[in-house]
Motif scaffolding. Structure first.
Motif, short mmCIF file in Angstrom:
data_model
loop_
_atom_site.label_atom_id
_atom_site.label_comp_id
_atom_site.label_asym_id
_atom_site.label_seq_id
_atom_site.Cartn_x
_atom_site.Cartn_y
_atom_site.Cartn_z
N SER A 134 126.46 -85.53 -26.45
CA SER A 134 126.86 -85.89 -25.09
C SER A 134 126.14 -87.15 -24.64
O SER A 134 124.97 -87.37 -24.99
CB SER A 134 126.50 -84.77 -24.11
N PHE A 135 126.84 -87.98 -23.89
CA PHE A 135 126.21 -89.10 -23.18
C PHE A 135 126.45 -88.80 -21.71
O PHE A 135 127.57 -88.97 -21.22
CB PHE A 135 126.84 -90.44 -23.59
N GLY A 136 125.45 -88.30 -21.00
CA GLY A 136 125.67 -87.81 -19.64
C GLY A 136 126.62 -86.63 -19.72
O GLY A 136 126.46 -85.74 -20.57
N ALA A 137 127.66 -86.65 -18.87
CA ALA A 137 128.61 -85.54 -18.86
C ALA A 137 129.68 -85.69 -19.95
O ALA A 137 130.45 -84.76 -20.21
CB ALA A 137 129.28 -85.45 -17.49
N PHE A 138 129.71 -86.87 -20.61
CA PHE A 138 130.79 -87.16 -21.56
C PHE A 138 130.41 -86.71 -22.97
O PHE A 138 129.33 -87.02 -23.46
CB PHE A 138 131.05 -88.68 -21.54
N LYS A 139 131.33 -85.96 -23.61
CA LYS A 139 131.06 -85.50 -24.98
C LYS A 139 131.75 -86.44 -25.97
O LYS A 139 132.97 -86.38 -26.15
CB LYS A 139 131.59 -84.08 -25.18
N ALA A 140 130.96 -87.31 -26.61
CA ALA A 140 131.54 -88.25 -27.59
C ALA A 140 131.94 -87.49 -28.85
O ALA A 140 132.91 -87.83 -29.52
CB ALA A 140 130.53 -89.34 -27.93
N VAL A 141 131.16 -86.46 -29.20
CA VAL A 141 131.50 -85.55 -30.29
C VAL A 141 131.40 -84.15 -29.70
O VAL A 141 130.43 -83.79 -29.05
CB VAL A 141 130.53 -85.74 -31.49
N PRO A 194 141.57 -93.11 -33.52
CA PRO A 194 141.63 -94.28 -32.65
C PRO A 194 140.25 -94.69 -32.15
O PRO A 194 139.29 -93.93 -32.23
CB PRO A 194 142.52 -93.82 -31.50
N SER A 195 140.17 -95.89 -31.61
CA SER A 195 138.91 -96.42 -31.09
C SER A 195 138.36 -95.48 -30.02
O SER A 195 139.10 -95.00 -29.16
CB SER A 195 139.19 -97.80 -30.50
N GLY A 196 137.07 -95.18 -30.11
CA GLY A 196 136.41 -94.36 -29.10
C GLY A 196 136.50 -92.86 -29.32
O GLY A 196 136.04 -92.08 -28.50
N CYS A 197 137.08 -92.42 -30.46
CA CYS A 197 137.25 -90.98 -30.65
C CYS A 197 135.98 -90.30 -31.16
O CYS A 197 135.94 -89.08 -31.30
CB CYS A 197 138.43 -90.69 -31.59
N GLY A 198 134.93 -91.09 -31.50
CA GLY A 198 133.66 -90.47 -31.88
C GLY A 198 133.29 -90.62 -33.35
O GLY A 198 132.32 -90.01 -33.81
N LYS A 199 134.00 -91.47 -34.09
CA LYS A 199 133.74 -91.61 -35.54
C LYS A 199 132.32 -92.10 -35.82
O LYS A 199 131.58 -91.51 -36.61
CB LYS A 199 134.74 -92.60 -36.17
N THR A 200 131.96 -93.21 -35.17
CA THR A 200 130.64 -93.80 -35.42
C THR A 200 129.54 -92.84 -34.95
O THR A 200 128.52 -92.67 -35.63
CB THR A 200 130.52 -95.16 -34.71
N THR A 201 129.74 -92.21 -33.82
CA THR A 201 128.72 -91.28 -33.30
C THR A 201 128.50 -90.14 -34.29
O THR A 201 127.36 -89.77 -34.59
CB THR A 201 129.16 -90.73 -31.92
N LEU A 202 129.58 -89.61 -34.84
CA LEU A 202 129.44 -88.52 -35.81
C LEU A 202 128.72 -89.02 -37.06
O LEU A 202 127.80 -88.37 -37.57
CB LEU A 202 130.83 -87.96 -36.17
N1 LIG Z 1 124.96 -94.85 -26.60
C1 LIG Z 1 126.04 -94.53 -25.93
N2 LIG Z 1 126.02 -94.35 -24.58
C2 LIG Z 1 127.12 -94.00 -23.89
N3 LIG Z 1 128.34 -93.80 -24.44
C3 LIG Z 1 128.43 -93.98 -25.77
C4 LIG Z 1 127.30 -94.35 -26.58
N4 LIG Z 1 127.73 -94.43 -27.88
C5 LIG Z 1 129.04 -94.14 -27.87
N5 LIG Z 1 129.47 -93.87 -26.61
C6 LIG Z 1 130.83 -93.50 -26.23
O1 LIG Z 1 131.25 -92.45 -27.06
C7 LIG Z 1 132.61 -92.60 -27.42
C8 LIG Z 1 132.74 -92.59 -28.92
O2 LIG Z 1 132.16 -93.79 -29.44
P1 LIG Z 1 132.17 -94.14 -30.98
O3 LIG Z 1 131.49 -95.44 -31.12
O4 LIG Z 1 131.64 -92.99 -31.72
O5 LIG Z 1 133.72 -94.29 -31.24
P2 LIG Z 1 134.48 -94.79 -32.57
O6 LIG Z 1 135.47 -93.73 -32.91
O7 LIG Z 1 133.49 -95.17 -33.60
O8 LIG Z 1 135.26 -96.06 -32.02
P3 LIG Z 1 135.59 -97.49 -32.76
O9 LIG Z 1 136.82 -97.24 -33.60
O10 LIG Z 1 135.91 -98.39 -31.60
O11 LIG Z 1 134.40 -97.91 -33.55
C9 LIG Z 1 133.09 -93.89 -26.77
O12 LIG Z 1 133.75 -93.57 -25.56
C10 LIG Z 1 131.82 -94.64 -26.49
O13 LIG Z 1 131.95 -95.48 -25.36
#
Ligand SMILES: Nc1ncnc2c1ncn2[C@@H]1O[C@H](COP(=O)(O)OP(=O)(O)OP(=O)(O)O)[C@@H](O)[C@H]1O
Ligand SMILES: [Mg+2]
Length: 360
Positions: free
Chosen positions: A12-19, A37-45
Motif C-alpha cells: 500500500s502507498f497510503g490508502a492505495f493498494k499498488a499490489v 497496463p501501465s500502473g497495474c503494479g508490475k514494478t512494485t511486485l
Molecule cells: N513509491 C510510491 N509512492 C506512491 N505510489 C506509488 C509508488 N510506487 C508506485 N506507486 C503507484 O503504484 C501503482 C503501480 O505502480 P508500478 O510502478 O508498480 O506500475 P507498473 O505496472 O510497473 O507500471 P508501468 O508499466 O508504467 O511501469 C501506480 O499507480 C504508481 O503510481
C-alpha cells in the motif's frame, strides 16, 4: 533453482493498494512474464521479490527459504532495469567480470570463461574493450543482460529491459535471451507491457490488472481462453471483439454475426457476450450456410500488410484481420463467418467454462 512463492502480498502507498493480496507460485526454472497496463503494479511486485521494496503484508519464499525480511544483497537475485545501470568508465568485459570477481568461490579463469560465454551469445566480442560510456543504449543494455546472466543467480528479474532500445537491438536482445534460456535454467521474472515480447519469451504469463493477477497461464492458453474480458481485450492487436446478443429468450441466444440460435447452459444468468479475435473472423466474397452479410466501414485500415477491417452486421460492429491483399472497398457488402470453435463466451465479464452449442 527455487520456485518463487508469494503469499497474500500487498503493498500500500497510503490508502492505495499498488499490489493487492497476490498469492501465486512462479515455478522453478521457468520464465514468467508479468504483463499488464501501465500502473497495474508490475514494478512494485518485482521490487518486492528483489528485496528493494517491503511488502505491507504477506510473505515471499524462494523455495523453502522465507526471504521477506532479507535485504536485496542476501537474496541471490540479479536484476536488469529499464535503464542500464553500469560502471560507465569501465570496459564491457570489466563490467561483466567485476561482479563475478566478488564471488570468492570462482577462480579468475572461471570468471573469464563465463564472461567470454555471454559476450559470444550477445555477439559483443568486438566491443569487449570498449568503454560503456561510448556505447549506444541498446548495446549497454545487452551488457547489462550479460552481466546479470553471467552471475548465475537462482533468480533473475528483468523490468522492461527492451523499452528504451530501438527495434533491431530489441530483436537481438530477445534472441540472445532465448539462447541463454536454452543453456541455463534460472527462475526468471520478466516485466513487460509488450504482449509480443511476453508471448515470445514466457513459459507462463501473469496478467496483472489493478494490483492483482487476473490470470496466470501459458501464452497460448491466455490467448485462446482468456479467463476474463480484460484478458481478451489486453492480448491481441487489436484485442477480441465482444459482441452482445441480438435477443435472448431463456437459454436461447441469437447474435447478428451467426445464422441460427445458440443454447446456453440452462442455469446461466447475467450479461452474456461472445468474444472472437479479429484474426478468427473470416471475410468471404460470397455467402455460405455459415455466413451473414456485412458491410465494410470507412474506418478499415491496413497495418504491416494485414487488413484490419471494420464491419457492421445488423446492429453489431466488429473487426476482422485478413491476409495481405487488396481489401474490399468501403461500403462493399461481404460475408462474415465467426467459427464457433474460436468463440469464447463471457458472463458478466468472466469466461463461461461450459461449451455453448447450436440450438435445435
Ligand atoms: N513509491 C510510491 N509512492 C506512491 N505510489 C506509488 C509508488 N510506487 C508506485 N506507486 C503507484 O503504484 C501503482 C503501480 O505502480 P508500478 O510502478 O508498480 O506500475 P507498473 O505496472 O510497473 O507500471 P508501468 O508499466 O508504467 O511501469 C501506480 O499507480 C504508481 O503510481
Ligand atoms: Mg513498471
Amino acid at each position: 533453482m527455487p520456485d518463487i512463492r508469494l503469499s497474500h502480498i500487498t503493498r500500500s502507498f497510503g490508502a492505495f493498494k499498488a499490489v493487492d493480496d497476490i498469492t501465486t507460485v512462479f515455478p522453478e526454472g521457468t520464465v514468467t512474464c508479468l504483463l499488464g497496463p501501465s500502473g497495474c503494479g508490475k514494478t512494485t511486485l518485482m521490487r518486492m521479490i528483489a528485496g528493494l521494496e517491503t511488502p505491507t503484508t504477506g510473505s515471499i519464499n524462494f523455495g523453502d527459504r522465507d526471504v521477506t525480511q532479507l535485504a536485496a544483497g542476501q537474496r541471490d537475485v540479479a536484476m536488469v532495469f529499464q535503464y542500464p545501470v553500469m560502471y560507465s568508465t569501465c570496459s564491457v568485459i570489466e563490467n561483466i567480470e567485476l561482479p563475478l570477481r566478488r564471488d570468492r568461490s570462482l577462480s579468475a579463469a572461471e570468471c573469464r570463461r563465463r564472461a567470454d560465454e555471454v559476450l559470444e551469445v550477445l555477439q559483443l566480442g568486438a566491443d569487449r574493450h570498449a568503454h560503456i560510456r561510448d556505447l549506444d543504449i541498446g548495446t549497454r543494455q545487452k551488457v547489462a543482460v550479460g552481466r546479470a546472466i553471467a552471475r548465475r543467480c537462482d533468480v533473475i528479474l528483468f523490468d522492461e529491459p527492451t523499452t528504451n532500445v530501438e527495434v533491431h537491438a530489441k530483436l537481438a536482445l530477445i534472441r540472445a535471451f532465448k539462447e541463454f534460456r536454452a543453456r541455463l535454467r534460472q527462475t526468471v521474472i520478466y516485466v513487460t507491457h509488450d504482449q509480443t515480447e511476453a508471448m515470445t519469451l514466457a513459459d507462463q504469463i501473469a496478467l496483472m490488472q489493478s494490483g492483482r493477477i487476473s490470470q496466470c497461464a501459458a501464452p497460448h492458453v491466455m490467448y485462446d481462453k482468456p479467463e476474463s474480458r480484460f484478458g481478451g481485450w489486453f492480448l491481441g492487436n487489436p484485442g477480441m471483439n465482444f459482441l452482445a446478443p441480438r435477443n435472448r429468450e431463456g437459454a436461447t441466444l441469437r447474435f447478428d454475426v451467426l445464422p441460427g440460435a445458440l443454447a446456453l447452459p440452462a442455469a446461466t444468468t447475467g450479461e452474456v457476450s461472445l468474444g472472437i479475435r479479429p484474426e478468427h473472423v473470416d471475410v468471404l466474397p460470397a455467402p455460405t450456410a455459415e455466413t451473414v452479410p456485412a458491410r465494410i466501414l470507412r474506418s478499415s485500415i491496413t497495418i504491416g500488410g494485414q487488413n484490419l477491417l471494420s464491419l457492421v452486421v445488423g446492429e453489431t460492429r466488429l473487426k476482422a484481420k485478413t491476409a495481405p491483399g487488396i481489401p474490399p472497398e468501403d461500403g462493399a457488402t461481404v460475408f462474415v463467418r465467426c467459427p464457433l470453435e474460436h468463440a469464447v463466451f463471457f458472463v458478466d465479464g468472466l469466461r463461461l467454462p461450459e461449451a455453448v452449442q447450436r440450438a435445435g
